[in-house]
Design a protein around this motif. Structure first.
Motif, mmCIF file in Angstrom:
data_model
loop_
_atom_site.group_PDB
_atom_site.id
_atom_site.type_symbol
_atom_site.label_atom_id
_atom_site.label_comp_id
_atom_site.label_asym_id
_atom_site.label_seq_id
_atom_site.Cartn_x
_atom_site.Cartn_y
_atom_site.Cartn_z
ATOM 1 N N HIS A 498 57.359 48.912 -30.953
ATOM 2 C CA HIS A 498 58.187 48.804 -32.055
ATOM 3 C C HIS A 498 57.439 50.230 -32.985
ATOM 4 O O HIS A 498 56.246 50.603 -34.034
ATOM 5 N N LEU A 499 57.766 50.944 -31.878
ATOM 6 C CA LEU A 499 57.413 52.521 -32.593
ATOM 7 C C LEU A 499 57.800 53.139 -34.019
ATOM 8 O O LEU A 499 57.016 53.312 -35.089
ATOM 9 N N THR A 500 58.757 52.477 -34.452
ATOM 10 C CA THR A 500 58.847 52.898 -35.806
ATOM 11 C C THR A 500 57.781 52.763 -36.808
ATOM 12 O O THR A 500 57.739 53.082 -37.187
ATOM 13 N N LYS A 501 57.681 50.937 -36.542
ATOM 14 C CA LYS A 501 56.354 50.179 -37.302
ATOM 15 C C LYS A 501 55.529 51.514 -36.613
ATOM 16 O O LYS A 501 54.084 51.497 -37.748
ATOM 17 N N CYS A 526 60.785 58.026 -21.287
ATOM 18 C CA CYS A 526 61.491 56.713 -21.146
ATOM 19 C C CYS A 526 62.825 56.471 -22.597
ATOM 20 O O CYS A 526 63.887 55.573 -22.848
ATOM 21 N N GLY A 527 63.577 57.726 -22.127
ATOM 22 C CA GLY A 527 64.470 57.112 -23.409
ATOM 23 C C GLY A 527 64.294 56.770 -25.282
ATOM 24 O O GLY A 527 65.357 56.073 -25.492
ATOM 25 N N ALA A 528 62.900 56.850 -25.672
ATOM 26 C CA ALA A 528 62.548 56.035 -27.057
ATOM 27 C C ALA A 528 63.457 56.412 -27.793
ATOM 28 O O ALA A 528 63.406 55.946 -29.507
ATOM 29 N N PHE A 529 63.524 57.872 -28.022
ATOM 30 C CA PHE A 529 64.235 58.419 -29.201
ATOM 31 C C PHE A 529 65.461 58.764 -28.629
ATOM 32 O O PHE A 529 66.552 59.223 -30.390
#
Length: 531
Positions: A498-501, A526-529
């Protein structure tokens, strides 16, 4: 003590709600209807409501208990149910109420109309005080305080005992062979009936295709017939299963007869018995026997407290009494009968004592019995040194003679908040924790400081179940701070998912620089970006 939560219907209720249950009866073709009475004599029902058997005035099922206002304040002493199902209920004042299925006039009101709500059964019972009720599949019986037996409803096999096979629409006293007898107990199988007399004699009538009347043959009996094979034996309890019967004598000897398709007679085989046969002779004195007309299960309790079961148990045929780990026969029917019903009106009057654990739980924060107080945020928490020393290594060390705290009556706590410290102390009494996730963080800190590993796991469980976008980074910070690796991984994955929020929350903006840097690095790996 019997735990009603063992019946699935009651497992949905909160512990504090179940604690108010004083009497209960689970019934129905699938064990999915229940009646219970609270300690203040309020009557509640819940379940499927087949044939309007809940008495709520409609046919709607309910998973939430509904109160039967009509029965409010009446002290219930006896409940029984049929297969329709129909329900009979007797009160301490001797009144008899009936509702539910009525296709064979088993409600005793002279009609075959379904009973949507409890109705007083008065025909032929005026000036009679009913002390016990019993239901077969589609017939009913009532016992008066004078030892009179009344029966009505379906009578295709003579189960009403009036000498014929005609359906009986109203309660009618059974006079043949019982007129001069003082009956002390009544029971029903599916399509037969039995009565126990004050001198220990047993009478049976109705369907006898499996020998369940115990009279030596398989012919139906249209009126009461004494069990001659029990002559000279003083029986003190009789119970009936779906098609078998059990009798317990005043010497603790157990007899069985009738159908044995599932080994419910406990004889080691599946042969029916038309005469009473002694069983469990090597188990010592029997003090209680149990069976129910809607099951093929049998149970017994010995003088030493051992509980045995046999017959149909969770689909298996157990042909010899099997020793269980239960402490009461009721548990056998909760856990192994098909359907999972109650064989009697379950009452806490049978076992109203408190266990050690319940007694300890009850004394938490009780100033009358406490010998120590903790002062947190200006508020007191009353506890017992002995309990704390037994339950917690930290306190065991604290209350040594060389610690100053051992001599104090009041101990000040400054490093933790009142809700957190009170919850910790309550945990030592109850093994339970009830805190919101934000407070559970503080308790996690305490558990870490006091080396309480189980409490630490409980806090992590609470935090996991309460994580949201708004508190995710706060919880992640706490997990890192208190070295809770499993919780840290859980919170980290939630934040990434829920990275954006979560990056738009106040908690993210206020995050410690080092922790923020560590999070960004780990999330990047982890490749989140990546886009």
């Amino acid at each position: 003590m019997v735990d009603v939560a063992k019946w699935p219907l009651f497992s949905l209720m909160k512990p504090q709600e179940r604690a108010c249950i004083w009497k209960a009866c689970v019934f129905g073709a699938t064990g999915n209807e229940a009646i219970f009475i609270t300690s203040d004599d309020e009557v509640y029902v819940l379940g499927l409501n087949c044939s309007s058997c809940l008495g709520t005035g409609d046919s709607q099922s309910t998973i939430v208990p509904k109160k039967l206002d009509f029965l409010s304040g009446r002290k219930v002493i006896s409940i029984s149910y049929g297969s329709g199902p129909h329900v009979l209920l007797a009160t301490e004042d001797g009144e008899l109420f009936a509702w539910g299925h009525n296709g064979y006039s088993q409600l005793g009101n002279g009609t075959t109309n379904q009973g949507l709500a409890p109705v007083l059964v008065s025909a032929n019972l005026l000036n009679r005080k009913v002390v016990e009720v019993a239901c077969g599949s589609h017939h009913s019986m009532a016992l008066s305080e004078l030892g009179e037996v009344f029966a009505w409803g379906y009578n295709n096999c003579g189960q009403v005992g009036n000498g014929s096979t005609a359906t009986q629409p109203h309660p009618r006293r059974i006079s043949l062979y019982l007129q001069t007898k003082m009956v002390v107990s009544i029971v029903c199988g599916q399509t037969w009936s039995m009565a126990l007399v004050d001198n220990g004699e047993v009478y049976g009538w109705g369907y006898n295709g499996n020998g369940q009347l115990g009279v030596g043959h398989n012919s139906n009996q249209l009126s009461p017939c004494r069990l001659a094979d029990l002559h000279g034996i003083c029986v003190q309890q009789v119970v009936c299963g779906y098609a078998h019967s059990l009798a317990l004598t005043d010497e603790g000897i157990l007899y069985a007869w009738g159908s044995n398709t599932y080994g419910q007679l406990g004889t080691g085989n599946k042969s029916n018995q038309v005469f009473p046969v002694r069983i469990m002779s090597e188990k010592g004195r029997i003090v209680e026997v149990a069976a129910c007309h809607s099951t093929h299960t049998s149970a017994a309790k010995t003088q030493s407290g051992q509980v045995y079961m046999w017959g149909q148990c969770r689909g298996q045929s157990i042909m010899l009494p099997h020793l269980t780990n239960f402490t009461c026969t009721d548990d056998v029917f909760a856990c192994f009968a098909t359907p999972s019903v109650m064989w009697r009106l379950l009452s806490k009057e049978f076992d109203d004592f408190l266990t050690v654990a319940q007694s300890v739980k009850k004394e938490f924060d009780n100033p009358e019995t406490a010998d120590l107080k903790f002062c947190v945020d200006g508020k007191y928490i009353h506890v017992h040194k002995a309990v704390l020393k037994i339950r917690c290594e930290h306190f065991r060390s604290m209350f040594q003679s060389h610690w100053n705290e051992d001599m104090k009556d009041v101990i000040e706590i400054n490093q933790f908040s009142f809700p957190v410290y009170r919850s910790f102390l309550e945990f030592l009494y109850t093994d339970d924790v009830e805190l919101p996730p934000e407070d559970a963080i503080g308790l996690l800190d305490l558990a870490t400081s006091y080396c309480e590993n189980r409490l630490k796991r409980l806090c992590q469980h609470i935090i996991k179940n309460g994580i949201t976008v708004e508190n995710a980074f706060t919880l992640l910070s706490a997990a890192v701070r208190y070295d809770a690796e499993d919780l840290e991984d859980f919170c980290f994955k939630f934040c990434v998912n829920h990275l954006t929020k979560v990056t738009q929350t106040d908690a993210f903006c206020q995050m410690d620089g080092d922790l923020l840097k560590a999070f960004i690095c780990r999330a990047s790996r982890c490749g989140a970006f990546k886009y």
